[in-house]
Scaffold this motif. Sequence first.
Motif, PDB file in Angstrom:
ATOM      1  N   GLU A 154     -39.886 -21.422  23.577  1.00  0.00           N
ATOM      2  CA  GLU A 154     -39.589 -23.052  24.109  1.00  0.00           C
ATOM      3  C   GLU A 154     -39.208 -23.930  22.740  1.00  0.00           C
ATOM      4  OE1 GLU A 154     -44.995 -22.690  23.374  1.00  0.00           O
ATOM      5  OE2 GLU A 154     -43.643 -23.243  21.826  1.00  0.00           O
ATOM      6  N   LEU A 155     -38.184 -23.455  21.968  1.00  0.00           N
ATOM      7  CA  LEU A 155     -36.835 -23.636  21.442  1.00  0.00           C
ATOM      8  C   LEU A 155     -35.527 -23.948  21.527  1.00  0.00           C
ATOM      9  CD1 LEU A 155     -35.801 -24.554  18.687  1.00  0.00           C
ATOM     10  CD2 LEU A 155     -36.004 -21.937  17.559  1.00  0.00           C
ATOM     11  N   ARG A 156     -35.645 -22.451  22.533  1.00  0.00           N
ATOM     12  CA  ARG A 156     -34.373 -22.522  23.404  1.00  0.00           C
ATOM     13  C   ARG A 156     -34.620 -23.879  24.204  1.00  0.00           C
ATOM     14  NH1 ARG A 156     -31.872 -21.553  18.484  1.00  0.00           N
ATOM     15  NH2 ARG A 156     -32.518 -19.631  18.067  1.00  0.00           N
ATOM     16  N   LEU A 157     -34.938 -24.116  25.064  1.00  0.00           N
ATOM     17  CA  LEU A 157     -35.695 -24.958  26.211  1.00  0.00           C
ATOM     18  C   LEU A 157     -35.787 -25.714  25.868  1.00  0.00           C
ATOM     19  CD1 LEU A 157     -35.909 -24.810  29.500  1.00  0.00           C
ATOM     20  CD2 LEU A 157     -38.608 -25.373  29.088  1.00  0.00           C
ATOM     21  N   PHE A 158     -35.998 -26.717  24.374  1.00  0.00           N
ATOM     22  CA  PHE A 158     -36.047 -27.942  23.732  1.00  0.00           C
ATOM     23  C   PHE A 158     -34.982 -28.284  23.424  1.00  0.00           C
ATOM     24  CE2 PHE A 158     -37.381 -31.472  21.072  1.00  0.00           C
ATOM     25  CZ  PHE A 158     -37.474 -31.837  22.103  1.00  0.00           C
ATOM     26  N   GLU A 159     -34.074 -27.096  22.704  1.00  0.00           N
ATOM     27  CA  GLU A 159     -32.446 -27.242  22.120  1.00  0.00           C
ATOM     28  C   GLU A 159     -31.837 -27.979  23.129  1.00  0.00           C
ATOM     29  OE1 GLU A 159     -31.213 -24.733  18.503  1.00  0.00           O
ATOM     30  OE2 GLU A 159     -31.215 -23.891  21.356  1.00  0.00           O
ATOM     31  N   VAL A 160     -32.348 -27.379  24.829  1.00  0.00           N
ATOM     32  CA  VAL A 160     -31.202 -27.330  26.102  1.00  0.00           C
ATOM     33  C   VAL A 160     -31.228 -29.302  26.591  1.00  0.00           C
ATOM     34  CG1 VAL A 160     -30.951 -27.759  28.874  1.00  0.00           C
ATOM     35  CG2 VAL A 160     -30.911 -24.947  26.877  1.00  0.00           C
ATOM     36  N   PHE A 161     -32.622 -29.657  27.046  1.00  0.00           N
ATOM     37  CA  PHE A 161     -33.165 -30.958  26.531  1.00  0.00           C
ATOM     38  C   PHE A 161     -32.822 -31.710  25.742  1.00  0.00           C
ATOM     39  CE2 PHE A 161     -36.680 -28.610  29.529  1.00  0.00           C
ATOM     40  CZ  PHE A 161     -36.260 -29.204  30.537  1.00  0.00           C
ATOM     41  N   SER A 162     -32.990 -31.676  24.865  1.00  0.00           N
ATOM     42  CA  SER A 162     -32.975 -32.468  23.430  1.00  0.00           C
ATOM     43  C   SER A 162     -31.113 -32.957  23.240  1.00  0.00           C
ATOM     44  CB  SER A 162     -33.255 -32.000  21.954  1.00  0.00           C
ATOM     45  OG  SER A 162     -32.698 -31.099  21.997  1.00  0.00           O
ATOM     46  N   ALA A 163     -30.365 -31.912  23.610  1.00  0.00           N
ATOM     47  CA  ALA A 163     -28.888 -32.107  23.178  1.00  0.00           C
ATOM     48  C   ALA A 163     -27.958 -33.219  24.963  1.00  0.00           C
ATOM     49  CB  ALA A 163     -28.269 -30.831  23.631  1.00  0.00           C
ATOM     50  N   ALA A 164     -29.329 -33.364  25.662  1.00  0.00           N
ATOM     51  CA  ALA A 164     -28.384 -34.058  27.089  1.00  0.00           C
ATOM     52  C   ALA A 164     -30.178 -35.127  27.493  1.00  0.00           C
ATOM     53  CB  ALA A 164     -27.836 -33.133  27.667  1.00  0.00           C
ATOM     54  N   PRO A 165     -30.367 -35.410  26.434  1.00  0.00           N
ATOM     55  CA  PRO A 165     -31.599 -36.822  27.563  1.00  0.00           C
ATOM     56  C   PRO A 165     -31.252 -37.336  28.830  1.00  0.00           C
ATOM     57  CG  PRO A 165     -31.069 -36.973  24.524  1.00  0.00           C
ATOM     58  CD  PRO A 165     -29.969 -36.333  24.698  1.00  0.00           C
ATOM     59  N   GLY A 166     -32.344 -37.118  29.052  1.00  0.00           N
ATOM     60  CA  GLY A 166     -31.791 -38.021  30.474  1.00  0.00           C
ATOM     61  C   GLY A 166     -31.184 -36.776  31.582  1.00  0.00           C
ATOM     62  N   GLN A 167     -30.377 -35.865  31.256  1.00  0.00           N
ATOM     63  CA  GLN A 167     -29.179 -34.970  32.204  1.00  0.00           C
ATOM     64  C   GLN A 167     -30.840 -34.143  32.532  1.00  0.00           C
ATOM     65  OE1 GLN A 167     -26.534 -32.771  30.686  1.00  0.00           O
ATOM     66  NE2 GLN A 167     -26.804 -31.721  31.714  1.00  0.00           N
ATOM     67  N   ILE A 168     -30.057 -34.460  34.729  1.00  0.00           N
ATOM     68  CA  ILE A 168     -31.846 -32.957  34.805  1.00  0.00           C
ATOM     69  C   ILE A 168     -31.133 -32.289  35.104  1.00  0.00           C
ATOM     70  CG2 ILE A 168     -32.152 -33.065  37.295  1.00  0.00           C
ATOM     71  CD1 ILE A 168     -32.055 -35.846  38.053  1.00  0.00           C
ATOM     72  N   PHE A 169     -31.607 -31.242  35.402  1.00  0.00           N
ATOM     73  CA  PHE A 169     -31.544 -29.580  35.078  1.00  0.00           C
ATOM     74  C   PHE A 169     -32.864 -28.834  35.619  1.00  0.00           C
ATOM     75  CE2 PHE A 169     -30.611 -30.991  30.582  1.00  0.00           C
ATOM     76  CZ  PHE A 169     -29.219 -29.767  30.145  1.00  0.00           C
ATOM     77  N   SER A 170     -31.800 -28.236  36.889  1.00  0.00           N
ATOM     78  CA  SER A 170     -32.874 -26.934  38.177  1.00  0.00           C
ATOM     79  C   SER A 170     -33.086 -26.322  37.450  1.00  0.00           C
ATOM     80  CB  SER A 170     -31.872 -27.534  39.135  1.00  0.00           C
ATOM     81  OG  SER A 170     -30.796 -26.423  38.466  1.00  0.00           O
ATOM     82  N   LYS A 171     -34.296 -25.115  38.157  1.00  0.00           N
ATOM     83  CA  LYS A 171     -35.691 -24.461  37.109  1.00  0.00           C
ATOM     84  C   LYS A 171     -33.911 -23.255  37.430  1.00  0.00           C
ATOM     85  CE  LYS A 171     -39.558 -25.719  38.670  1.00  0.00           C
ATOM     86  NZ  LYS A 171     -40.808 -24.773  39.510  1.00  0.00           N
ATOM     87  N   SER A 172     -33.331 -22.953  38.403  1.00  0.00           N
ATOM     88  CA  SER A 172     -32.296 -22.488  38.377  1.00  0.00           C
ATOM     89  C   SER A 172     -31.355 -22.272  37.339  1.00  0.00           C
ATOM     90  CB  SER A 172     -31.294 -21.727  39.286  1.00  0.00           C
ATOM     91  OG  SER A 172     -30.774 -23.184  39.639  1.00  0.00           O
TER      92      SER A 172
END
Length: 221
Positions: A154-172
């Motif tokens: 959860e921590l590593r996933l939230f790091e990805v999101f929080s580093a780039a608010p508004g950016q779309i990340f695909s599941k892959s």
Amino acid sequence: MRFLLIEDNRQLAEAVVDRLKLDGHVVDHAGDLETAWDFAATTDYDLILLDIMLPDGDGRSFLARHRERQSRTPVIVLTARSEVSDRVGILDLGADDYMIKPIDFSELEARCRAVLRRRGGAARNLIALGDASFDSLSGTLKVAGKDIQLRTRELRLFEVFSAAPGQIFSKSALVDRLFSYDEEVSENAIEVYVGRLRRHLQGSSVKITTVRGLGYKLELA
């Protein structure tokens, strides 16, 4: 976060990989420049750890070519050379930081965090997100005055999101950031972790929304 370690000393490489994996990072190891370029050509990395003396060349040539390609992926150089001129040359080639061997693992972790913060434009581990806050060092999310301890994924996933608010990340793309090549996981695993983060964020202005057919993004209401 996904790291690329370029180091020909297998004992040191295994120790670095094991230490970073304990923090939940995914680490690909290349023992030479040829393998490193193969990895770099097919995978987007959050950070590169680069040795200088490699069996098929000088790590500085990798660094120079990496920057010539306009890559913004930060690089920490691992070197046995302690002369000031060597360190200056490494930084002038485009390294974001360097460490002199033998490596202290606690310092390596701290330098990785510092370089990643600078890349994201943050000076501290604590990040304000709307009416919530996130401490990447302790792995704590604060929502409505309550501290929520995130689990490693959860921590590593939230790091990805929080580093780039508004950016779309695909599941892959998220699978690629959270899991190594030898882990057999499906994209459904991302749905599980996103669901957990959404529950943690309930009551705040921070949302992880689904963009149909594309993936997920973090939004600040």
